[in-house]
Design a protein around this motif. Structure first.
Motif, mmCIF file in Angstrom:
data_model
loop_
_atom_site.group_PDB
_atom_site.id
_atom_site.type_symbol
_atom_site.label_atom_id
_atom_site.label_comp_id
_atom_site.label_asym_id
_atom_site.label_seq_id
_atom_site.Cartn_x
_atom_site.Cartn_y
_atom_site.Cartn_z
ATOM 1 N N GLY A 194 0.592 -1.117 -0.079
ATOM 2 C CA GLY A 194 0.045 0.088 -0.104
ATOM 3 C C GLY A 194 0.691 1.382 -0.172
ATOM 4 N N ALA A 196 1.939 5.337 -0.788
ATOM 5 C CA ALA A 196 1.782 6.060 -1.962
ATOM 6 C C ALA A 196 3.109 5.975 -3.094
ATOM 7 C CB ALA A 196 1.769 7.640 -1.437
ATOM 8 N N LYS A 197 4.086 5.445 -2.589
ATOM 9 C CA LYS A 197 5.329 5.488 -3.505
ATOM 10 C C LYS A 197 4.913 4.296 -4.618
ATOM 11 C CE LYS A 197 8.188 6.882 0.363
ATOM 12 N NZ LYS A 197 8.998 5.911 1.132
ATOM 13 N N LYS A 201 7.567 0.691 -5.661
ATOM 14 C CA LYS A 201 7.050 -0.662 -5.198
ATOM 15 C C LYS A 201 6.817 -1.536 -6.226
ATOM 16 C CE LYS A 201 5.973 1.417 -0.807
ATOM 17 N NZ LYS A 201 4.837 1.406 0.400
ATOM 18 N N TYR A 223 -5.061 2.638 -6.913
ATOM 19 C CA TYR A 223 -5.968 3.482 -8.116
ATOM 20 C C TYR A 223 -5.384 3.225 -9.150
ATOM 21 C CZ TYR A 223 -8.338 4.591 -3.876
ATOM 22 O OH TYR A 223 -9.002 4.264 -2.706
ATOM 23 N N PHE A 272 -8.281 16.612 0.261
ATOM 24 C CA PHE A 272 -7.100 15.724 0.812
ATOM 25 C C PHE A 272 -7.013 16.600 2.163
ATOM 26 C CE2 PHE A 272 -3.178 14.681 2.381
ATOM 27 C CZ PHE A 272 -3.002 13.281 1.850
ATOM 28 N N GLY A 292 -10.146 8.458 -3.640
ATOM 29 C CA GLY A 292 -10.097 7.582 -2.474
ATOM 30 C C GLY A 292 -8.970 7.709 -1.420
ATOM 31 N N ASN A 316 3.826 -3.906 3.617
ATOM 32 C CA ASN A 316 4.702 -2.609 3.238
ATOM 33 C C ASN A 316 3.747 -1.562 2.707
ATOM 34 O OD1 ASN A 316 6.110 -0.757 1.224
ATOM 35 N ND2 ASN A 316 7.269 -1.234 2.587
ATOM 36 N N GLY A 317 3.280 -0.388 3.345
ATOM 37 C CA GLY A 317 2.552 0.688 3.048
ATOM 38 C C GLY A 317 1.259 0.619 3.411
ATOM 39 N N PRO A 318 0.669 1.753 4.188
ATOM 40 C CA PRO A 318 -0.662 1.709 4.597
ATOM 41 C C PRO A 318 -1.898 1.582 3.679
ATOM 42 C CG PRO A 318 0.364 3.928 4.848
ATOM 43 C CD PRO A 318 1.611 2.789 4.390
ATOM 44 N N GLY A 320 -4.652 3.446 3.833
ATOM 45 C CA GLY A 320 -5.063 4.943 3.378
ATOM 46 C C GLY A 320 -4.263 5.833 4.210
ATOM 47 N N VAL A 321 -4.916 6.963 4.288
ATOM 48 C CA VAL A 321 -4.261 8.075 4.749
ATOM 49 C C VAL A 321 -4.407 8.148 6.306
ATOM 50 C CG1 VAL A 321 -3.974 10.603 4.646
ATOM 51 C CG2 VAL A 321 -4.562 9.346 2.614
ATOM 52 N N PHE A 322 -3.763 7.115 7.051
ATOM 53 C CA PHE A 322 -4.009 7.031 8.353
ATOM 54 C C PHE A 322 -3.788 7.989 9.356
ATOM 55 C CE2 PHE A 322 0.114 6.504 10.269
ATOM 56 C CZ PHE A 322 1.030 6.163 9.153
ATOM 57 N N GLU A 323 -2.813 8.886 8.890
ATOM 58 C CA GLU A 323 -2.552 10.009 9.549
ATOM 59 C C GLU A 323 -3.676 10.905 10.015
ATOM 60 O OE1 GLU A 323 -1.196 9.158 6.722
ATOM 61 O OE2 GLU A 323 0.845 9.575 6.775
ATOM 62 N N GLY A 353 8.878 3.067 6.673
ATOM 63 C CA GLY A 353 8.567 4.040 7.594
ATOM 64 C C GLY A 353 7.222 4.306 8.033
ATOM 65 N N SER A 355 4.509 2.532 7.293
ATOM 66 C CA SER A 355 3.842 1.446 8.064
ATOM 67 C C SER A 355 4.116 1.245 9.457
ATOM 68 C CB SER A 355 4.263 0.330 7.196
ATOM 69 O OG SER A 355 4.223 0.583 5.635
HETATM 70 N N1 LIG Z 1 -5.356 6.658 -0.926
HETATM 71 C C1 LIG Z 1 -4.359 7.233 -0.608
HETATM 72 N N2 LIG Z 1 -4.121 8.572 -1.200
HETATM 73 C C2 LIG Z 1 -3.011 9.366 -0.835
HETATM 74 N N3 LIG Z 1 -2.246 8.915 -0.049
HETATM 75 C C3 LIG Z 1 -2.053 7.531 0.592
HETATM 76 C C4 LIG Z 1 -3.256 6.816 0.416
HETATM 77 N N4 LIG Z 1 -3.133 5.753 1.236
HETATM 78 C C5 LIG Z 1 -2.178 6.070 1.723
HETATM 79 N N5 LIG Z 1 -1.419 6.926 1.565
HETATM 80 C C6 LIG Z 1 -0.244 7.816 2.206
HETATM 81 O O1 LIG Z 1 0.762 6.802 1.823
HETATM 82 C C7 LIG Z 1 1.655 7.246 2.650
HETATM 83 C C8 LIG Z 1 2.910 6.426 2.983
HETATM 84 O O2 LIG Z 1 3.408 5.655 1.550
HETATM 85 P P1 LIG Z 1 4.655 5.001 1.518
HETATM 86 O O3 LIG Z 1 5.671 5.924 1.978
HETATM 87 O O4 LIG Z 1 4.814 4.362 0.077
HETATM 88 O O5 LIG Z 1 4.845 3.883 2.686
HETATM 89 P P2 LIG Z 1 5.870 3.316 3.622
HETATM 90 O O6 LIG Z 1 6.664 4.458 4.118
HETATM 91 O O7 LIG Z 1 5.330 2.305 4.684
HETATM 92 O O8 LIG Z 1 6.732 2.604 2.283
HETATM 93 C C9 LIG Z 1 1.094 7.718 3.866
HETATM 94 O O9 LIG Z 1 1.645 8.968 4.443
HETATM 95 C C10 LIG Z 1 -0.343 7.724 3.778
HETATM 96 O O10 LIG Z 1 -0.889 8.878 4.290
#
Ligand SMILES: Nc1ncnc2c1ncn2[C@@H]1O[C@H](COP(=O)(O)OP(=O)(O)O)[C@@H](O)[C@H]1O
Ligand SMILES: O=C(OP(=O)(O)O)[C@H](O)COP(=O)(O)O
Length: 394
Positions: A194, A196-197, A201, A223, A272, A292, A316-318, A320-323, A353, A355
């Motif tokens: 999950g 954003a990057k 990934k 998406y 957002f 979304g 790896n990766g949330p 949603g925007v869990f913040e 980071g 997650s």
């Molecule tokens: N649907 C979404 N739209 C925009 N941002 C999202 C969405 N889902 C998750 N995010 C954002 O993705 C970010 C984490 O992504 P990422 O850096 O890829 O994760 P990680 O650091 O765990 O590898 C979080 O700040 C979260 O708010």
């Protein structure tokens, strides 16, 4: 690869590459001490042997020389608190004062050197700079898993100047756990991707398709897959230049018999922001002006079921925007499913980071099998790359 358990440090100075690249708040206090905390057993082993420790690290990405906000002196108080003893600090990693301090270090003493990246030679992998650094210790220990994907002076080049070199406990544990997932995973194996990057990934997803039974894709990256399938995603996050690749991955998953689970529904928002208006929408039909920002209730049910039936889980990766509280439910529900599966005997590894921050925010750090200190390093490991910092210890 040797680890610190293979060496007695009595009377020796260990030069330890740590990853103290930790987040600081506006008052320059450490806000997440996970990386410092993780290093304490390594330091304690060396000190208990009767050795001393010289710690070197980078902090942030300083552009041109020293900048106070990137000084490692901000990690001093936290290190002292976690270690339970005083720690010295040298304001320049290769200055005269630093060498005086490291030369005078007594058994049981610890010294932190100033940010290595205040010298551009660090990131260039400069040999003369690495040789200078090597004068700080008798034995080289690399415990900086989070920086093991960088071929820098302190992570790779410096190793050639030591007869004795080894991995610290963090490095060894990270590699052990990552290997467990990549090479010895009990089935069913579910990867949850999950965040954003997306472009960072996609390569990992490709590599994971040879290993996993289920691949869950949630968060912002989902998406791009929906758009690739011809869906209407409104204003949701998308990487247009990755649509073809997303399509290919969907085909590959099918060919390899991997169950690719995409969210069915989303919590959509009209902006957002934490105070946005929200609704639940089918993922193929998100209206323009809406985006979304979390997975919806049907997705939660399907994802949780797959996770709870798994024996190995890589996350790896949330989701949603869990913040923001309104968009945290999906990530929380998946975290609960991971915890439940772990309680039933599954092995769960969390990397990245954000997650790791999400798991910590829910208070689940001790309820999953392992939370990695690595972001990019763990991702590169799962892409199948050899990490330069690990190779240098062979
Ligand atoms: N649907 C979404 N739209 C925009 N941002 C999202 C969405 N889902 C998750 N995010 C954002 O993705 C970010 C984490 O992504 P990422 O850096 O890829 O994760 P990680 O650091 O765990 O590898 C979080 O700040 C979260 O708010
Ligand atoms: O925090 C780090 O990477 P991460 O954010 O990918 O986990 C490491 O300390 C490496 O830092 P860098 O990406 O500036 O080389």
């Amino acid at each position: 690869m040797k680890t610190i358990n293979d060496i007695n440090f009595k009377g020796k100075r260990a030069l330890i590459r740590v990853d103290f690249n930790v987040p600081l708040d506006k008052s320059l206090n450490v806000t997440d001490d996970n990386r410092i905390r993780a290093t304490i057993p390594t330091l304690t082993k060396i000190l208990n042997d009767g050795g001393s420790c010289v710690l070197m690290s980078h902090l942030g990405r300083p552009k041109e020389g020293p900048e106070d906000k990137y000084s490692l002196k901000h990690t001093l108080a936290k290190t002292e608190q976690l270690l339970g003893r005083p720690v010295k600090f040298a304001g320049d990693c290769i200055g005269e004062e630093a060498f005086k301090l490291s030369a005078a270090l007594q058994p049981g003493e610890v010294l932190i050197l100033e940010n290595l990246r205040f010298y551009k030679q660090e990131e260039k992998g400069d040999v003369a700079f690495a040789e200078k650094l090597s004068k700080h210790g008798d034995i080289y220990v690399n415990d900086a898993f989070g920086t093991a994907h960088r071929a820098h002076a302190s992570t790779t080049i410096v190793a050639q100047f030591f007869n004795e070199k080894c991995a610290g406990y963090v490095m060894a544990a990270e590699l052990d756990n990552a290997k467990k997932v990549m090479e010895k995973a009990d089935k069913p194996f579910t990867a949850i991707m999950g965040g954003a990057k997306i472009s960072d990934k996609l390569l990992i997803i490709e590599n994971l398709l040879d290993k996993v039974d289920n691949l869950i894709i949630g968060g912002g990256m989902a998406y791009t897959f929906f758009k690739a399938l011809g869906g209407h995603i409104g204003n949701s996050l998308v990487e247009e230049d990755k649509l073809e690749l997303a399509k290919e991955l969907i085909q590959k998953a099918k060919a390899k018999g991997v169950d690719l689970l995409l969210p069915i529904d989303s919590v959509v928002a009209d902006k957002f922001a934490a105070d946005a208006n929200t609704a639940i929408a089918n993922n193929h039909a998100i209206q323009d002006g809406w985006m979304g920002l979390d997975i919806g209730p049907q997705s939660i049910a399907v994802f949780s079921k797959a996770v709870s039936e798994s024996k190995t889980i890589l996350w790896n990766g949330p989701m949603g925007v869990f913040e923001m509280e309104k968009f945290a439910a999906g990530t929380k529900a998946v975290a609960v499913a991971v915890v439940e599966a772990t309680q039933k005997g599954a092995f769960s590894l969390i990397g990245g980071g954000d997650s790791a921050a999400a798991v910590a925010q829910f208070g689940f750090n001790d309820k999953v099998s392992y939370v990695s200190t690595g972001g990019g390093a763990l991702l590169e490991y799962f892409e199948g790359k050899v990490l330069p910092g690990v190779k240098a210890l062979d």
